[in-house]
Design an enzyme around this catalytic site. Sequence first.
Site, PDB file in Angstrom:
ATOM      1  N   ASP A   1       2.450  22.499  47.054  1.00 39.98           N
ATOM      2  CA  ASP A   1       3.927  22.528  46.532  1.00 39.98           C
ATOM      3  C   ASP A   1       5.108  22.341  47.524  1.00 39.98           C
ATOM      4  O   ASP A   1       6.259  22.610  47.376  1.00 39.98           O
ATOM      5  CB  ASP A   1       4.143  24.181  45.928  1.00 39.98           C
ATOM      6  CG  ASP A   1       3.117  24.490  44.735  1.00 39.98           C
ATOM      7  OD1 ASP A   1       2.696  23.664  44.116  1.00 39.98           O
ATOM      8  OD2 ASP A   1       2.905  25.712  44.525  1.00 39.98           O
TER       9      ASP A   1
ATOM     10  N   HIS B   1       4.022  20.488  32.615  1.00 37.21           N
ATOM     11  CA  HIS B   1       2.498  21.190  32.925  1.00 37.21           C
ATOM     12  C   HIS B   1       2.017  21.716  31.654  1.00 37.21           C
ATOM     13  O   HIS B   1       0.774  21.617  31.319  1.00 37.21           O
ATOM     14  CB  HIS B   1       2.686  21.834  34.340  1.00 37.21           C
ATOM     15  CG  HIS B   1       1.299  22.719  34.441  1.00 37.21           C
ATOM     16  ND1 HIS B   1       1.083  23.734  33.906  1.00 37.21           N
ATOM     17  CD2 HIS B   1       0.378  22.226  35.149  1.00 37.21           C
ATOM     18  CE1 HIS B   1       0.212  24.117  34.254  1.00 37.21           C
ATOM     19  NE2 HIS B   1      -0.560  23.226  35.063  1.00 37.21           N
TER      20      HIS B   1
ATOM     21  N   GLU C   1      -2.047  13.337  36.302  1.00 36.14           N
ATOM     22  CA  GLU C   1      -3.007  14.175  35.422  1.00 36.14           C
ATOM     23  C   GLU C   1      -2.778  14.204  33.953  1.00 36.14           C
ATOM     24  O   GLU C   1      -1.683  14.620  33.504  1.00 36.14           O
ATOM     25  CB  GLU C   1      -3.066  15.493  36.198  1.00 36.14           C
ATOM     26  CG  GLU C   1      -3.709  16.422  35.322  1.00 36.14           C
ATOM     27  CD  GLU C   1      -3.889  17.885  35.660  1.00 36.14           C
ATOM     28  OE1 GLU C   1      -3.251  18.500  36.800  1.00 36.14           O
ATOM     29  OE2 GLU C   1      -4.461  18.815  34.772  1.00 36.14           O
TER      30      GLU C   1
ATOM     31  N   LYS D   1      -3.204  16.146  30.744  1.00 34.67           N
ATOM     32  CA  LYS D   1      -3.233  17.350  30.297  1.00 34.67           C
ATOM     33  C   LYS D   1      -3.917  17.392  28.877  1.00 34.67           C
ATOM     34  O   LYS D   1      -3.438  17.749  28.029  1.00 34.67           O
ATOM     35  CB  LYS D   1      -2.043  18.013  30.303  1.00 34.67           C
ATOM     36  CG  LYS D   1      -1.480  18.510  31.848  1.00 34.67           C
ATOM     37  CD  LYS D   1      -1.989  19.943  31.756  1.00 34.67           C
ATOM     38  CE  LYS D   1      -1.825  20.313  33.415  1.00 34.67           C
ATOM     39  NZ  LYS D   1      -3.071  20.901  33.988  1.00 34.67           N
TER      40      LYS D   1
ATOM     41  N   GLU E   1       1.876  14.151  42.608  1.00 31.79           N
ATOM     42  CA  GLU E   1       0.964  14.648  41.262  1.00 31.79           C
ATOM     43  C   GLU E   1       2.119  14.972  40.195  1.00 31.79           C
ATOM     44  O   GLU E   1       2.852  15.613  40.421  1.00 31.79           O
ATOM     45  CB  GLU E   1       0.052  15.634  41.711  1.00 31.79           C
ATOM     46  CG  GLU E   1      -1.070  16.168  40.659  1.00 31.79           C
ATOM     47  CD  GLU E   1      -0.634  17.371  39.731  1.00 31.79           C
ATOM     48  OE1 GLU E   1      -1.374  17.534  38.793  1.00 31.79           O
ATOM     49  OE2 GLU E   1       0.450  17.832  39.878  1.00 31.79           O
TER      50      GLU E   1
ATOM     51  N   ASP F   1       1.760  15.814  35.666  1.00 33.89           N
ATOM     52  CA  ASP F   1       1.164  16.235  34.532  1.00 33.89           C
ATOM     53  C   ASP F   1       1.954  15.490  33.303  1.00 33.89           C
ATOM     54  O   ASP F   1       3.060  15.500  33.106  1.00 33.89           O
ATOM     55  CB  ASP F   1       1.207  17.740  34.092  1.00 33.89           C
ATOM     56  CG  ASP F   1       0.635  18.612  35.247  1.00 33.89           C
ATOM     57  OD1 ASP F   1      -0.249  18.454  35.731  1.00 33.89           O
ATOM     58  OD2 ASP F   1       1.762  18.990  36.032  1.00 33.89           O
TER      59      ASP F   1
ATOM     60  N   HIS G   1       2.691  18.443  44.710  1.00 28.97           N
ATOM     61  CA  HIS G   1       2.222  18.958  43.400  1.00 28.97           C
ATOM     62  C   HIS G   1       3.205  19.111  42.519  1.00 28.97           C
ATOM     63  O   HIS G   1       4.098  19.938  42.630  1.00 28.97           O
ATOM     64  CB  HIS G   1       1.512  20.343  43.802  1.00 28.97           C
ATOM     65  CG  HIS G   1       0.840  21.032  42.501  1.00 28.97           C
ATOM     66  ND1 HIS G   1       0.960  22.340  42.262  1.00 28.97           N
ATOM     67  CD2 HIS G   1       0.114  20.538  41.425  1.00 28.97           C
ATOM     68  CE1 HIS G   1       0.461  22.578  41.180  1.00 28.97           C
ATOM     69  NE2 HIS G   1      -0.309  21.611  40.734  1.00 28.97           N
ATOM     70  N   ARG G   2       3.187  18.466  41.426  1.00 24.49           N
ATOM     71  CA  ARG G   2       4.294  18.719  40.409  1.00 24.49           C
ATOM     72  C   ARG G   2       5.718  18.179  40.948  1.00 24.49           C
ATOM     73  O   ARG G   2       6.781  18.507  40.564  1.00 24.49           O
ATOM     74  CB  ARG G   2       4.407  19.909  39.527  1.00 24.49           C
ATOM     75  CG  ARG G   2       3.003  20.369  39.012  1.00 24.49           C
ATOM     76  CD  ARG G   2       3.061  21.741  38.373  1.00 24.49           C
ATOM     77  NE  ARG G   2       2.022  22.260  38.434  1.00 24.49           N
ATOM     78  CZ  ARG G   2       1.750  23.788  37.734  1.00 24.49           C
ATOM     79  NH1 ARG G   2       2.945  24.394  37.560  1.00 24.49           N
ATOM     80  NH2 ARG G   2       0.537  24.238  37.720  1.00 24.49           N
TER      81      ARG G   2
END
Length: 245
Positions: free
Chosen positions: A230, A49, A111, A113, A34, A36, A7-8
Amino acid sequence: MTKIFAHRGSKGTHPENTLSAFREAVRVGSDGIELDVQLSKDGQLVVIHDETINRTTDGTGTVGDMTVKELQEYDAGSWFSMEYATEKIPTFTEVLDLLTEIGFTGTLNIELKTDQYDYPGIEQKLVKLIQKQQPVFEVIYSSFNPLTLERLGEIDPQTKKAWIMVGDKFTILFSKYLLLIDSIHPSFTWFSKMEKELIDYPKYIRPWTVNEESAMILCFKRNVDAFHTDYPAQAIQCRNKLADN
Ligand code: G3P
Ligand code: MG
């Protein structure tokens, strides 16, 4: 086998959405990454993000009001730890180049945003760039905003799309927008309340953000397609431990 998406990047161990976080995610063997994406004032795809740079850099300001050059003047790492003080907000192209260079062959979850700002044209820019670069890794798109998913489908019907969902509404599972997508990304809180309804749901399910071992185990046992965490290294360890038992 349930896949593990960083995640990120490896957000728990490195500053989120930076090249170091993505490099670490690949180093530990994450199946997916992943990130953003937003648009800068000069229309470039940038990876961050929040809609402002306040939390994750040493500067202040709104992403969409700043050019790439302005955004990259700030330090995007030392808020996390001084050893990352040279990190910058990466452009999306810089991330693609890095992943290609280090031989990533998993899934890149982009993703968009667009839940606070619409960023006109962001869908077209992304899809065209991916079509031009043809990365060796798989690409899936996700968004909280179903209109973004609709636009992605109009630009290229082949795009793989996930709707990110929060809340605990059962009715959302009957929304017309679900016809547009092949996967749903529910918050883990919602997923854990809804797992019985979701278990046979005919879409890929990839909950977020799954950091506790007990939550990871639930996802593995329910055999979801993937989850976002994470801590990808810990999730991989947890999956290996379960496989050994
Ligand atoms: O895609 C899952 C997750 O990234 C959505 O929430 O706020 O971390 O982008 P957020
Ligand atoms: Mg995200």
